[in-house]
Scaffold this active site. Structure first.
Site, PDB file in Angstrom:
ATOM      1  N   ARG A  46      15.228   2.379   3.387  1.00 36.49           N
ATOM      2  CA  ARG A  46      15.118   0.993   2.404  1.00 36.49           C
ATOM      3  C   ARG A  46      14.697  -0.099   2.994  1.00 36.49           C
ATOM      4  NH1 ARG A  46      20.627  -0.280   1.135  1.00 36.49           N
ATOM      5  NH2 ARG A  46      20.816   1.625   0.048  1.00 36.49           N
ATOM      6  N   SER A  47      13.487   0.143   4.013  1.00 35.12           N
ATOM      7  CA  SER A  47      12.995  -1.058   4.645  1.00 35.12           C
ATOM      8  C   SER A  47      12.317  -2.105   3.832  1.00 35.12           C
ATOM      9  CB  SER A  47      12.014  -0.530   5.702  1.00 35.12           C
ATOM     10  OG  SER A  47      10.844   0.107   4.876  1.00 35.12           O
ATOM     11  N   ILE A  79      20.665   4.021   6.144  1.00 36.82           N
ATOM     12  CA  ILE A  79      21.733   4.632   7.251  1.00 36.82           C
ATOM     13  C   ILE A  79      22.947   3.696   6.710  1.00 36.82           C
ATOM     14  CG2 ILE A  79      21.233   2.501   8.454  1.00 36.82           C
ATOM     15  CD1 ILE A  79      21.206   5.886  10.007  1.00 36.82           C
ATOM     16  N   CYS A  86       0.721  -1.408   0.058  1.00 33.52           N
ATOM     17  CA  CYS A  86      -0.172  -0.016  -0.089  1.00 33.52           C
ATOM     18  C   CYS A  86       0.825   1.189  -0.265  1.00 33.52           C
ATOM     19  CB  CYS A  86      -1.047   0.022   1.089  1.00 33.52           C
ATOM     20  SG  CYS A  86      -2.103  -1.350   1.071  1.00 33.52           S
TER      21      CYS A  86
HETATM   22  N1  LIG Z   1       2.342   6.948   5.469  1.00 33.90           N
HETATM   23  C1  LIG Z   1       2.285   5.741   5.332  1.00 33.90           C
HETATM   24  O1  LIG Z   1       1.263   5.280   4.843  1.00 33.90           O
HETATM   25  C2  LIG Z   1       3.216   4.811   6.068  1.00 33.90           C
HETATM   26  C3  LIG Z   1       4.391   5.621   6.797  1.00 33.90           C
HETATM   27  N2  LIG Z   1       5.118   4.755   7.668  1.00 33.90           N
HETATM   28  C4  LIG Z   1       6.081   5.435   8.180  1.00 33.90           C
HETATM   29  O2  LIG Z   1       7.395   5.524   7.467  1.00 33.90           O
HETATM   30  C5  LIG Z   1       8.398   5.638   8.243  1.00 33.90           C
HETATM   31  C6  LIG Z   1       9.486   4.460   7.992  1.00 33.90           C
HETATM   32  O3  LIG Z   1       8.707   3.273   8.268  1.00 33.90           O
HETATM   33  P1  LIG Z   1       9.523   1.939   7.985  1.00 33.90           P
HETATM   34  O4  LIG Z   1      10.084   1.840   6.672  1.00 33.90           O
HETATM   35  O5  LIG Z   1       8.761   0.769   8.479  1.00 33.90           O
HETATM   36  O6  LIG Z   1      10.571   1.834   9.061  1.00 33.90           O
HETATM   37  P2  LIG Z   1      11.950   1.195   9.408  1.00 33.90           P
HETATM   38  O7  LIG Z   1      12.770   1.467  10.909  1.00 33.90           O
HETATM   39  O8  LIG Z   1      11.746  -0.437   9.207  1.00 33.90           O
HETATM   40  O9  LIG Z   1      12.932   1.664   8.308  1.00 33.90           O
HETATM   41  C7  LIG Z   1      13.620   3.082   8.495  1.00 33.90           C
HETATM   42  C8  LIG Z   1      14.566   3.133   7.051  1.00 33.90           C
HETATM   43  O10 LIG Z   1      15.176   4.516   7.069  1.00 33.90           O
HETATM   44  C9  LIG Z   1      16.495   4.523   6.888  1.00 33.90           C
HETATM   45  N3  LIG Z   1      17.125   5.564   7.730  1.00 33.90           N
HETATM   46  C10 LIG Z   1      17.047   5.642   9.095  1.00 33.90           C
HETATM   47  N4  LIG Z   1      17.805   6.916   9.525  1.00 33.90           N
HETATM   48  C11 LIG Z   1      18.562   7.145   8.406  1.00 33.90           C
HETATM   49  C12 LIG Z   1      19.061   8.202   8.084  1.00 33.90           C
HETATM   50  N5  LIG Z   1      19.477   9.088   8.834  1.00 33.90           N
HETATM   51  N6  LIG Z   1      19.503   8.839   6.820  1.00 33.90           N
HETATM   52  C13 LIG Z   1      19.129   7.692   5.777  1.00 33.90           C
HETATM   53  N7  LIG Z   1      18.339   6.793   6.012  1.00 33.90           N
HETATM   54  C14 LIG Z   1      18.004   6.475   7.153  1.00 33.90           C
HETATM   55  C15 LIG Z   1      16.817   2.982   7.548  1.00 33.90           C
HETATM   56  O11 LIG Z   1      18.219   2.671   7.180  1.00 33.90           O
HETATM   57  C16 LIG Z   1      15.883   2.261   7.131  1.00 33.90           C
HETATM   58  O12 LIG Z   1      15.913   1.789   5.553  1.00 33.90           O
HETATM   59  C17 LIG Z   1       7.944   5.664   9.709  1.00 33.90           C
HETATM   60  O13 LIG Z   1       7.652   7.009  10.141  1.00 33.90           O
HETATM   61  C18 LIG Z   1       6.596   5.044   9.535  1.00 33.90           C
HETATM   62  O14 LIG Z   1       5.546   5.447  10.531  1.00 33.90           O
HETATM   63  C19 LIG Z   1       5.074   3.400   7.379  1.00 33.90           C
HETATM   64  C20 LIG Z   1       4.228   2.639   6.926  1.00 33.90           C
HETATM   65  C21 LIG Z   1       3.074   3.543   6.119  1.00 33.90           C
END
Ligand SMILES: NC(=O)C1=CN([C@@H]2O[C@H](COP(=O)(O)OP(=O)(O)OC[C@H]3O[C@@H](n4cnc5c(N)ncnc54)[C@H](O)[C@@H]3O)[C@@H](O)[C@H]2O)C=CC1
Ligand SMILES: Nc1nc(=O)c2c([nH]1)NC[C@@H]1CN(c3ccc(C(=O)N[C@@H](CCC(=O)O)C(=O)O)cc3)C=[N+]21
Length: 334
Positions: free
Chosen positions: A187-188, A211, A152
């Site tokens: 890149r999650s 990261i 999604c």
């Molecule tokens: N709006 C929406 O529909 C959705 C939003 N989200 C939001 O998206 C965000 C990320 O979620 P996930 O991918 O599940 O988190 P996650 O924690 O699994 O992945 C985070 C990613 O960001 C990278 N990262 C972290 N710090 C960094 C930096 N300083 N520089 C570059 N890359 C960095 C990490 O290496 C990783 O690839 C959260 O805030 C979550 O709430 C998640 C799912 C749906």
């Protein structure tokens, strides 16, 4: 009185995701009309993660406002496996969403594989993930009547890029991002990596930043490959790639992170999918279009996926000889 020449207002357009969500909702409403009863989505909540609880309630509200039936089932994580097996077998359930994390380890991946492919609204089953990375768009590649389900949030980003005409409809379907260079910061496995792959499969040159460093996703020179390939860009950082990009998509969790907007190319398009604001207000001095959040689109995409599952099931139930009906409106685009 005319405005002082020295400080003209910013020429950045802030685009709210509700505009994209409303367009998709119309498409969803059309699909709903063809059904005898409201689709039934079941959400399984087996954690106390505030983001998951919020997302669940918000999904419930959107479902109820738009003619879908939603049941939230709060279960203990020890029971989730049996509950999923029961929901798979229950003909009253059309779609299943499990809120993660539950175990926060590989057991979560195991649970993702239990949900029936025909009820997996988030496209987390191996078959959908495999087809996505392999750039296989239909479950039935010969007859092309059953579109694969895409995750999604990555698909919500794509729908926003389509709305913004970044997808060039002069080009054939599947190549419409040719010529664009896109940076994805995250890149999650659930959002950033699938998003980079989907954009590259559609013809973009994608710099995927996390990261640990930068990877480049492309279909090769002149889009010669059928699917994307990935190259590790050792020694390269965001500073090197961001200025090359006409689109920057950021989804870094945590309130501390801010994308360094001095790196932005003039007139870049910036999209934030993180729950935190990854771009500071100064983004408007540099960007041509800024999309501050995309959550509304994500939920409508979820409903669209649910309709698609029902449509795919219908095709499955039709005898091949009688299966001459044209694909409906929902199958006409991505
Ligand atoms: N709006 C929406 O529909 C959705 C939003 N989200 C939001 O998206 C965000 C990320 O979620 P996930 O991918 O599940 O988190 P996650 O924690 O699994 O992945 C985070 C990613 O960001 C990278 N990262 C972290 N710090 C960094 C930096 N300083 N520089 C570059 N890359 C960095 C990490 O290496 C990783 O690839 C959260 O805030 C979550 O709430 C998640 C799912 C749906
Ligand atoms: N199987 C599964 N799929 C998910 O997609 C999933 C999940 N589990 N577990 C929990 C996380 C969290 N999550 C969010 C969705 C939207 C916003 C978000 O920021 N939404 C609004 C802002 C919310 C507001 O109105 O305040 C927006 O972007 O406009 C945040 C977080 C999805 N998740």
């Amino acid at each position: 009185m005319s405005a002082p020449a020295s400080s003209s207002p910013s020429s950045c357009k802030v685009m709210l995701s509700k505009h994209v969500a409303n367009g998709l909702l119309q498409e969803v409403q059309e699909g709903l009309k063809t059904l005898e009863k409201p689709p039934h989505l079941v959400g399984f909540l087996a954690n106390h993660d505030p983001a998951a609880v919020m997302y669940a309630h918000w999904t419930q509200k959107t479902c109820e406002e738009h003619g879908f039936k939603y049941s939230l089932r709060e279960v203990s994580r020890d029971d989730i496996e049996e509950c999923l097996i029961a929901a798979n077998a229950d003909s009253d359930v059309d779609g299943i969403i499990v809120y993660y994390p539950i175990f926060n380890n590989r057991q979560d991946q195991y649970l993702q594989q239990i949900v029936d492919v025909g009820k997996d609204v988030e496209g987390l089953s191996h078959r959908y993930i495999f087809n996505m990375y392999q750039n296989i768009r239909f479950l039935d590649p010969e007859t092309k009547r059953q579109k694969c389900i895409l995750p999604c949030t990555p698909l919500a980003n794509i729908k926003i890029l389509e709305y913004l005409n970044i997808y060039n409809t002069i080009l054939p379907y599947g190549n419409r991002l040719f010529g664009h260079t896109i940076c994805v910061v995250n890149r999650s496995e659930v959002v950033g990596r699938p998003l980079a792959a989907l954009l590259a499969n559609d013809g973009a040159c994608v710099y995927s930043v996390d990261i640990t460093g930068v990877q480049k996703f492309t279909r090769g020179e002149g889009l010669k490959n059928r699917r994307h390939e990935i190259v590790d860009m050792e020694g390269t950082t965001l500073k090197d790639v961001a200025p090359l990009c006409d689109v920057v998509i950021s989804g870094v969790p945590g309130e501390k992170y801010k994308f360094d907007t001095s790196l932005l190319r003039e007139g870049a398009v910036c999209i934030n999918f993180s729950s935190e604001k990854n771009f500071g207000p100064e983004v408007k001095e540099k960007a041509s279009i800024y999309v501050p959040s995309i959550g509304k689109v994500t939920i409508v995409v979820l409903l669209r996926n649910l309709l698609r599952l029902i449509q795919n099931r219908r095709v499955d139930n039709v005898q091949p000889a009688a299966a001459t009906e044209r694909p409906g409106t929902l199958e006409a685009s991505t």
